[in-house]
Design an enzyme around this catalytic site. Sequence first.
Site, PDB file in Angstrom:
ATOM      1  N   LYS A   9       8.652  28.943 -35.805  1.00  0.00           N
ATOM      2  CA  LYS A   9       7.841  27.858 -35.750  1.00  0.00           C
ATOM      3  C   LYS A   9       7.933  26.588 -36.924  1.00  0.00           C
ATOM      4  O   LYS A   9       8.270  27.049 -37.907  1.00  0.00           O
ATOM      5  CB  LYS A   9       6.549  28.183 -35.210  1.00  0.00           C
ATOM      6  CG  LYS A   9       6.447  28.857 -34.115  1.00  0.00           C
ATOM      7  CD  LYS A   9       5.010  29.279 -33.531  1.00  0.00           C
ATOM      8  CE  LYS A   9       4.842  30.046 -32.361  1.00  0.00           C
ATOM      9  NZ  LYS A   9       3.457  30.346 -32.064  1.00  0.00           N
ATOM     10  N   TYR A  49       6.593  27.246 -22.933  1.00  0.00           N
ATOM     11  CA  TYR A  49       5.113  27.652 -22.743  1.00  0.00           C
ATOM     12  C   TYR A  49       4.509  27.579 -21.465  1.00  0.00           C
ATOM     13  O   TYR A  49       3.290  27.593 -21.097  1.00  0.00           O
ATOM     14  CB  TYR A  49       4.471  27.130 -23.858  1.00  0.00           C
ATOM     15  CG  TYR A  49       4.828  27.669 -25.171  1.00  0.00           C
ATOM     16  CD1 TYR A  49       4.408  29.176 -25.535  1.00  0.00           C
ATOM     17  CD2 TYR A  49       4.960  26.903 -26.269  1.00  0.00           C
ATOM     18  CE1 TYR A  49       4.777  29.571 -26.781  1.00  0.00           C
ATOM     19  CE2 TYR A  49       5.240  27.443 -27.754  1.00  0.00           C
ATOM     20  CZ  TYR A  49       5.071  28.684 -28.015  1.00  0.00           C
ATOM     21  OH  TYR A  49       5.420  29.231 -28.879  1.00  0.00           O
ATOM     22  N   ASN A 112       0.978  30.335 -36.609  1.00  0.00           N
ATOM     23  CA  ASN A 112       0.985  31.844 -36.888  1.00  0.00           C
ATOM     24  C   ASN A 112       2.616  31.992 -36.946  1.00  0.00           C
ATOM     25  O   ASN A 112       3.055  33.213 -36.576  1.00  0.00           O
ATOM     26  CB  ASN A 112       0.504  32.457 -35.513  1.00  0.00           C
ATOM     27  CG  ASN A 112       1.076  31.859 -34.348  1.00  0.00           C
ATOM     28  OD1 ASN A 112       1.948  31.414 -34.148  1.00  0.00           O
ATOM     29  ND2 ASN A 112       0.497  32.776 -33.093  1.00  0.00           N
ATOM     30  N   HIS A 115       7.544  33.211 -32.962  1.00  0.00           N
ATOM     31  CA  HIS A 115       7.465  33.520 -31.483  1.00  0.00           C
ATOM     32  C   HIS A 115       8.402  34.655 -31.097  1.00  0.00           C
ATOM     33  O   HIS A 115       9.422  34.667 -31.793  1.00  0.00           O
ATOM     34  CB  HIS A 115       7.882  32.162 -30.717  1.00  0.00           C
ATOM     35  CG  HIS A 115       8.073  32.742 -29.077  1.00  0.00           C
ATOM     36  ND1 HIS A 115       7.087  32.982 -28.266  1.00  0.00           N
ATOM     37  CD2 HIS A 115       9.158  33.115 -28.437  1.00  0.00           C
ATOM     38  CE1 HIS A 115       7.535  33.115 -26.979  1.00  0.00           C
ATOM     39  NE2 HIS A 115       8.751  33.287 -27.198  1.00  0.00           N
ATOM     40  N   GLU A 126      14.062  33.377 -21.706  1.00  0.00           N
ATOM     41  CA  GLU A 126      14.017  32.442 -22.820  1.00  0.00           C
ATOM     42  C   GLU A 126      14.977  32.256 -23.598  1.00  0.00           C
ATOM     43  O   GLU A 126      15.488  31.163 -24.007  1.00  0.00           O
ATOM     44  CB  GLU A 126      12.733  32.806 -23.853  1.00  0.00           C
ATOM     45  CG  GLU A 126      11.602  33.130 -23.295  1.00  0.00           C
ATOM     46  CD  GLU A 126      10.456  33.751 -24.066  1.00  0.00           C
ATOM     47  OE1 GLU A 126      10.576  34.368 -25.171  1.00  0.00           O
ATOM     48  OE2 GLU A 126       9.060  33.833 -23.731  1.00  0.00           O
TER      49      GLU A 126
END
Length: 149
Positions: A9, A49, A112, A115, A126
Amino acid sequence: MEQTLVLLKPDAIQRLLIGEIISRIESKGLKIVATKLTVLDKDTANQHYGEHSEKPFFNDLVNFITSGPILAMVLEGKNAISITRSMMGETNPATANPGTIRGDLATTMTYNLIHGSDSLKSAIKEISLFFKKDELISYNRTIENWIQD
Ligand code: IDP
Ligand code: MG
């Protein structure tokens, strides 16, 4: 062979943690079969998402994931999905186990770092959102027999 989608990310890129995280993935034995440094548009982020579209954090999540470059990757290996999820650690880095990427390197839910697809169905969907079929490279590692039986 099982494949999974991983995104490093924007916080991972900004914090100069690409090498640290990829090093863990390589050392574990998962094979990188595609990578792409990209900035997500809102439409792709919404799709990626989509399952969270009704959640209170959805807008923040989409704003964050589109805020700067991310590194998308496809990893391959036996049980690649569950192995990646266990290396990532649980969603909230405050309670993620030490030894995991989130447990060792992050502190908050938004930032965080990583993913990883959560099931075979998500992985297939995905991967196709981020990569064309011919962007996945099929190759052998000479050490393969020392990693997988
Ligand atoms: P995962 O990334 O561990 O699969 P998901 O539940 O799929 O976790 O949530 C997607 C992402 O949304 C998380 O990685 C996290 O960045 C963010 N997120 C999840 N729950 C919350 C929350 O309660 N507050 C803020 N952000 C959240
Ligand atoms: Mg998820």
